[in-house]
Design a protein around this motif. Sequence first.
Motif, PDB file in Angstrom:
ATOM      1  N   TYR A   9      48.950  43.598  21.303  1.00  0.00           N
ATOM      2  CA  TYR A   9      49.378  42.603  21.295  1.00  0.00           C
ATOM      3  C   TYR A   9      47.819  41.448  21.574  1.00  0.00           C
ATOM      4  O   TYR A   9      47.061  41.820  22.299  1.00  0.00           O
ATOM      5  N   ALA A  10      47.855  40.466  21.217  1.00  0.00           N
ATOM      6  CA  ALA A  10      46.913  39.401  21.393  1.00  0.00           C
ATOM      7  C   ALA A  10      46.690  39.177  22.687  1.00  0.00           C
ATOM      8  O   ALA A  10      47.053  39.307  23.265  1.00  0.00           O
ATOM      9  N   PRO A  11      44.843  38.856  22.778  1.00  0.00           N
ATOM     10  CA  PRO A  11      44.673  38.611  24.224  1.00  0.00           C
ATOM     11  C   PRO A  11      45.887  36.919  24.083  1.00  0.00           C
ATOM     12  O   PRO A  11      45.933  36.573  24.288  1.00  0.00           O
ATOM     13  N   ILE A  12      45.633  36.818  25.495  1.00  0.00           N
ATOM     14  CA  ILE A  12      46.550  35.631  25.831  1.00  0.00           C
ATOM     15  C   ILE A  12      45.771  34.513  26.026  1.00  0.00           C
ATOM     16  O   ILE A  12      44.919  34.310  25.701  1.00  0.00           O
ATOM     17  N   ASP A  13      46.527  33.696  25.261  1.00  0.00           N
ATOM     18  CA  ASP A  13      46.126  32.363  24.725  1.00  0.00           C
ATOM     19  C   ASP A  13      46.877  30.671  25.110  1.00  0.00           C
ATOM     20  O   ASP A  13      47.698  30.968  24.876  1.00  0.00           O
ATOM     21  N   ASN A  37      35.210  41.530  21.740  1.00  0.00           N
ATOM     22  CA  ASN A  37      35.225  40.495  22.934  1.00  0.00           C
ATOM     23  C   ASN A  37      36.118  39.492  22.997  1.00  0.00           C
ATOM     24  O   ASN A  37      36.102  39.274  24.240  1.00  0.00           O
ATOM     25  N   ASN A  38      36.956  39.164  22.331  1.00  0.00           N
ATOM     26  CA  ASN A  38      38.335  38.445  22.270  1.00  0.00           C
ATOM     27  C   ASN A  38      39.379  38.704  23.211  1.00  0.00           C
ATOM     28  O   ASN A  38      39.655  38.067  24.587  1.00  0.00           O
ATOM     29  N   PHE A  39      39.634  40.389  23.022  1.00  0.00           N
ATOM     30  CA  PHE A  39      40.553  40.918  24.521  1.00  0.00           C
ATOM     31  C   PHE A  39      39.672  41.121  25.169  1.00  0.00           C
ATOM     32  O   PHE A  39      40.556  41.117  26.404  1.00  0.00           O
ATOM     33  N   GLN A  40      38.069  41.406  25.493  1.00  0.00           N
ATOM     34  CA  GLN A  40      37.548  41.827  26.351  1.00  0.00           C
ATOM     35  C   GLN A  40      37.349  40.696  27.765  1.00  0.00           C
ATOM     36  O   GLN A  40      37.522  40.737  28.783  1.00  0.00           O
ATOM     37  N   LYS A  41      37.986  39.103  27.380  1.00  0.00           N
ATOM     38  CA  LYS A  41      38.240  38.186  27.622  1.00  0.00           C
ATOM     39  C   LYS A  41      38.649  38.361  28.989  1.00  0.00           C
ATOM     40  O   LYS A  41      37.929  37.393  30.050  1.00  0.00           O
ATOM     41  N   GLU A  42      39.581  38.977  29.099  1.00  0.00           N
ATOM     42  CA  GLU A  42      40.975  39.275  30.257  1.00  0.00           C
ATOM     43  C   GLU A  42      40.764  40.428  30.746  1.00  0.00           C
ATOM     44  O   GLU A  42      41.717  40.925  31.640  1.00  0.00           O
ATOM     45  N   LEU A  43      39.622  41.282  30.779  1.00  0.00           N
ATOM     46  CA  LEU A  43      39.488  42.021  31.054  1.00  0.00           C
ATOM     47  C   LEU A  43      40.088  43.332  30.387  1.00  0.00           C
ATOM     48  O   LEU A  43      40.311  44.324  31.314  1.00  0.00           O
ATOM     49  N   ARG A  44      41.011  43.521  29.035  1.00  0.00           N
ATOM     50  CA  ARG A  44      42.251  44.474  28.683  1.00  0.00           C
ATOM     51  C   ARG A  44      41.077  45.446  28.470  1.00  0.00           C
ATOM     52  O   ARG A  44      42.030  46.611  28.410  1.00  0.00           O
ATOM     53  N   SER A  45      40.116  46.029  28.688  1.00  0.00           N
ATOM     54  CA  SER A  45      40.002  47.649  28.498  1.00  0.00           C
ATOM     55  C   SER A  45      39.786  47.989  29.812  1.00  0.00           C
ATOM     56  O   SER A  45      40.569  49.150  30.566  1.00  0.00           O
TER      57      SER A  45
END
Length: 166
Positions: free
Chosen positions: A26-30, A108-116
């Motif tokens: 799933y895509a990052p929170i937006d 990096n789009n996901f990493q804004k919410e520290l997804r890794s």
Amino acid sequence: MGMLSNINTFLNVFRSDEGLLRFLYYAPIDLNTNQPDPLSDLLDDILSKDEDEIWAIRDRHIMTTLDIEDLSSEKLCRLYVYLGRRSPERNNYTLASQEIVVDVLCHNNFQKELRSLKISDRINELLIHENIAGVGKLRYVEGHEINPPKDYAAYRHVYEITVKKK
């Protein structure tokens, strides 16, 4: 347990976990587009999709080969799961330590919410807390950043399992 069995155990755990698949898919929170957290009840359960769609998600986000060519044109999260070193115990091949390596890559789009970090925490919950290889047989060896492709964050986790070949 042989090498194939070792890697398949890990892959089966990852491929069948709803939470991990949600983090990968799933895509990052937006807030601008009302994209919720990947664990939100507003999103479809991945494991309830039809079998072809589930396997397409699994095959795109959990790989056993280090093929990163498509990452330059994709914005996604992906796991690479593969075997590391295998060392005999006490010079006996039938008793060995086998490394299982799990690389976590997130755009990096996901990493804004520290997804890794969310993915890494879920992996550790699945592997260490669930004792997939039996109590005391699996251990976390190390984790460290690795050189990522452009626009990605990457972290490597190394686990070690003691195996006895019959």
